[in-house]
Enzyme design. Structure first.
Site, PDB file in Angstrom:
ATOM      1  N   ARG A   1       0.811  -1.228   0.000  1.00  0.00           N
ATOM      2  CA  ARG A   1       0.000   0.000   0.000  1.00  0.00           C
ATOM      3  C   ARG A   1       0.833   1.261   0.000  1.00  0.00           C
ATOM      4  NH1 ARG A   1      -4.388  -1.145   4.264  1.00  0.00           N
ATOM      5  NH2 ARG A   1      -4.230   1.075   4.581  1.00  0.00           N
TER       6      ARG A   1
ATOM      7  N   LYS B   1     -10.028 -17.325   4.462  1.00  0.00           N
ATOM      8  CA  LYS B   1     -10.975 -17.194   5.542  1.00  0.00           C
ATOM      9  C   LYS B   1     -10.547 -16.028   6.436  1.00  0.00           C
ATOM     10  CE  LYS B   1     -10.458 -19.729   9.286  1.00  0.00           C
ATOM     11  NZ  LYS B   1      -9.395 -19.393  10.230  1.00  0.00           N
TER      12      LYS B   1
ATOM     13  N   GLU C   1      -4.016 -26.817  19.825  1.00  0.00           N
ATOM     14  CA  GLU C   1      -2.865 -25.960  19.522  1.00  0.00           C
ATOM     15  C   GLU C   1      -2.200 -25.542  20.821  1.00  0.00           C
ATOM     16  OE1 GLU C   1      -3.356 -23.182  16.045  1.00  0.00           O
ATOM     17  OE2 GLU C   1      -5.338 -23.067  16.938  1.00  0.00           O
TER      18      GLU C   1
ATOM     19  N   ASP D   1     -13.412 -19.508  14.146  1.00  0.00           N
ATOM     20  CA  ASP D   1     -12.046 -19.574  13.604  1.00  0.00           C
ATOM     21  C   ASP D   1     -11.667 -20.991  13.168  1.00  0.00           C
ATOM     22  OD1 ASP D   1      -9.437 -18.543  13.022  1.00  0.00           O
ATOM     23  OD2 ASP D   1      -8.696 -19.384  14.907  1.00  0.00           O
TER      24      ASP D   1
ATOM     25  N   HIS E   1     -12.219 -25.636   9.425  1.00  0.00           N
ATOM     26  CA  HIS E   1     -11.302 -26.787   9.430  1.00  0.00           C
ATOM     27  C   HIS E   1     -11.952 -28.057   9.995  1.00  0.00           C
ATOM     28  CE1 HIS E   1      -8.554 -23.695   8.421  1.00  0.00           C
ATOM     29  NE2 HIS E   1      -8.214 -23.332   9.632  1.00  0.00           N
TER      30      HIS E   1
END
Ligand code: BG6
Length: 496
Positions: A52, A152, A220, A239, A244
């Site tokens: 940008r 996503k 995780e 999320d 997933h």
């Protein structure tokens, strides 16, 4: 799964919008470097990375070089390859949401006299997807051989997802829209289908007659990783589960497709999503668990809680979810699918566990040892493997004594040099126009249609996440979700 690009070389111009973003540096450019190194991208191809702000060319390329050295595996970076690769990468200054003269510069870069593929990768917040597509259209950059890849989160709920999909569809055909779920690019996830549909052994038992329940778990060990702004608005259900885990559920539960074409695979996955028993009101309360981590110990070190990482004492966003789900069809009637995901858990692991039923009659009753039911464990990461838990006679005992034993197929050992890079696979698939591993619009809608009422009930009933210690396996209520059914979670590293 339906993509075999092994011998095809892509002649492609990639435009990565968000070229100086975390995803580009960490995943996309290393993936492209690997593809280039393996000769899968023609040297006449280009990778334009939009930035940008006015960016010095050498400065940007220095950042790419650093990112590759940081995020490639040890020994993967090669100075000679870098020389070739750096010839096809270039920053281009374009503000995705503002149509000005800079778009003409991008157009100039993309001019060519062959009918090469164009892949526009929108590695940006979804709020600008619409504007980006409109600008691409108005600048006449969308050729018949163009695709758009969208990351996503695809929306926040069914309504916003539909709005995003509708806007993109104004400018691109559905066949040109590649919605990414990087879990589908993992080789072990694709192997799920190979395992199921290429081995008569498994498919025979893959139903409610033989399977007691299924567990799909992605744990995780990381926390927020600097993504507080996004994560606190999303939470683990949006999320991880909406995409997933539901995709893994689809691949585990779907009927065999007629062929492995994208249309056939997607049609079968969609049927699974549509057969998910809706959870609403009281059903949400009894079948879901929300959790949030507090400070705890991980690898001998104290790690902060979610609220401390967030710097906000009041958030009720969940960092852990467990769900008991049912698929109302002939194959899976009354078989619970337990889904679980969380951050800052004890181990990093993604696994699908199929627990078989008890044997109908125990001819060894009264003898020593136990006959736990068979179990198939498909580990997607790390240490990709398939393990089949069986019962055998303990050969060291003269008397009959039964003992659980494990048949272990370790993919890292079986396929030497195997290293999964989901993004490499998916970007090449996009370049070669293979949509099998991407999500159809209808799948996105069906997944949200199942997720939305869960969120609505949590909000209406003010369901506050139960706290769990960082470095643990999640809240007590998740253990009870299983124990109430006379079952338990199979946690990585806990053995037989
Ligand atoms: C992303 C989520 O989609 O997947 C992250 O937004 C999560 O929160 C990540 O950490 C997990 O992916 P992987 O491949 O590391 O298991």
């Amino acid at each position: 799964m339906g993509s075999d690009n092994s011998n095809t070389v892509a002649l492609v111009d990639f435009v990565i919008f968000g070229g100086a973003g975390d995803l580009a540096y960490r995943k996309l450019l290393p993936a492209m470097y690997r593809a280039f190194k393996e000769g899968k991208i023609a040297p006449e191809s280009h990778i334009f990375c939009t930035v940008r702000k006015q960016e010095d060319f050498d400065n940007y390329m220095g950042n790419v070089n650093k990112a590759l050295q940081n995020f490639l595996y040890d020994g993967e970076f090669d100075k000679t390859i870098w020389k070739g690769f750096s010839n096809i990468v270039a920053p281009v200054m374009v503000d995705i949401s503002k149509r000005d003269e800079k778009w003409a510069v991008l157009e100039k870069h993309l001019e060519c006299d062959d009918d090469r593929s164009r892949v526009f990768y929108l590695s940006t917040p979804p709020a600008v997807f619409g504007e980006a597509c409109k600008n691409l259209h108005e600048q006449s950059l969308i050729t018949a051989n163009s695709r758009v890849v969208v990351e996503k989160p695809l929306g926040y709920d069914a309504k916003s997802a539909e709005q995003i999909n509708a806007t993109i569809a104004t400018y691109f055909e559905e066949s040109q829209i590649f919605r990414i779920d990087h879990y589908l690019g993992k080789e072990t996830v694709q192997n799920l289908m190979a395992l199921r549909f290429s081995n008569i052994l498994f498919e025979q038992f893959w139903n409610s007659k033989f399977i007691d329940h299924v567990q799909i778990s992605i744990s995780e060990t990381v926390g927020l990783e600097g993504r507080a702004g996004f994560y606190d608005n999303a939470g683990a259900l949006r999320d991880m589960i909406q995409n997933h885990l539901l995709q893994l559920l689809c691949l585990t539960a779907m009927e065999p497709p007629n062929t492995i074409s994208a249309d056939n695979i997607r049609a079968e996955k969609l049927k699974v999503l549509q057969a998910l028993r809706p959870l609403r009101g009281d059903d949400v309360i009894t079948n879901t668990v929300r959790g949030q981590y507090v400070a705890g110990e991980f690898n001998g070190k104290l790690v902060p809680g979610y609220l401390e990482e967030l710097n906000d004492g009041a958030s009720h966003t969940e960092t852990f979810v467990a769900i008991r789900a049912y698929i109302d069809n002939w194959r899976w009637a009354r078989v619970p699918f337990y889904l679980r995901t969380g951050k800052r858990m004890k181990e990093r692991c993604a696994e699908i566990v199929l627990q078989f039923r008890e044997i109908p009659h125990d001819v060894y009753s009264g003898k020593q040892g136990t006959t736990p039911p068979n179990r198939l464990v498909i580990r997607l990461q790390p240490d990709e493997s398939i393990q089949l838990y069986l019962v055998a006679k303990d050969l060291n005992e003269l008397d009959i004594k039964l003992k659980p034993v494990v048949l272990n197929l370790n993919f890292a050992e079986t396929f030497e040099n195997f290293r999964s890079d989901a993004y490499k696979r998916l970007m090449l698939d996009a370049a070669l126009n293979n949509p099998s591993l991407f999500i159809h619009r209808d799948e996105v809608a069906a997944a949200w249609a199942w997720i939305d009422p869960i969120i609505e009930t949590w909000v209406e009933r003010e369901v506050i996440p139960e706290l769990y210690r960082a470095g643990s396996w999640g809240p007590q209520a998740a253990t009870e979700l299983m124990s109430d059914d006379g079952r338990r979670w199979y946690n990585a590293g806990e053995g037989v």
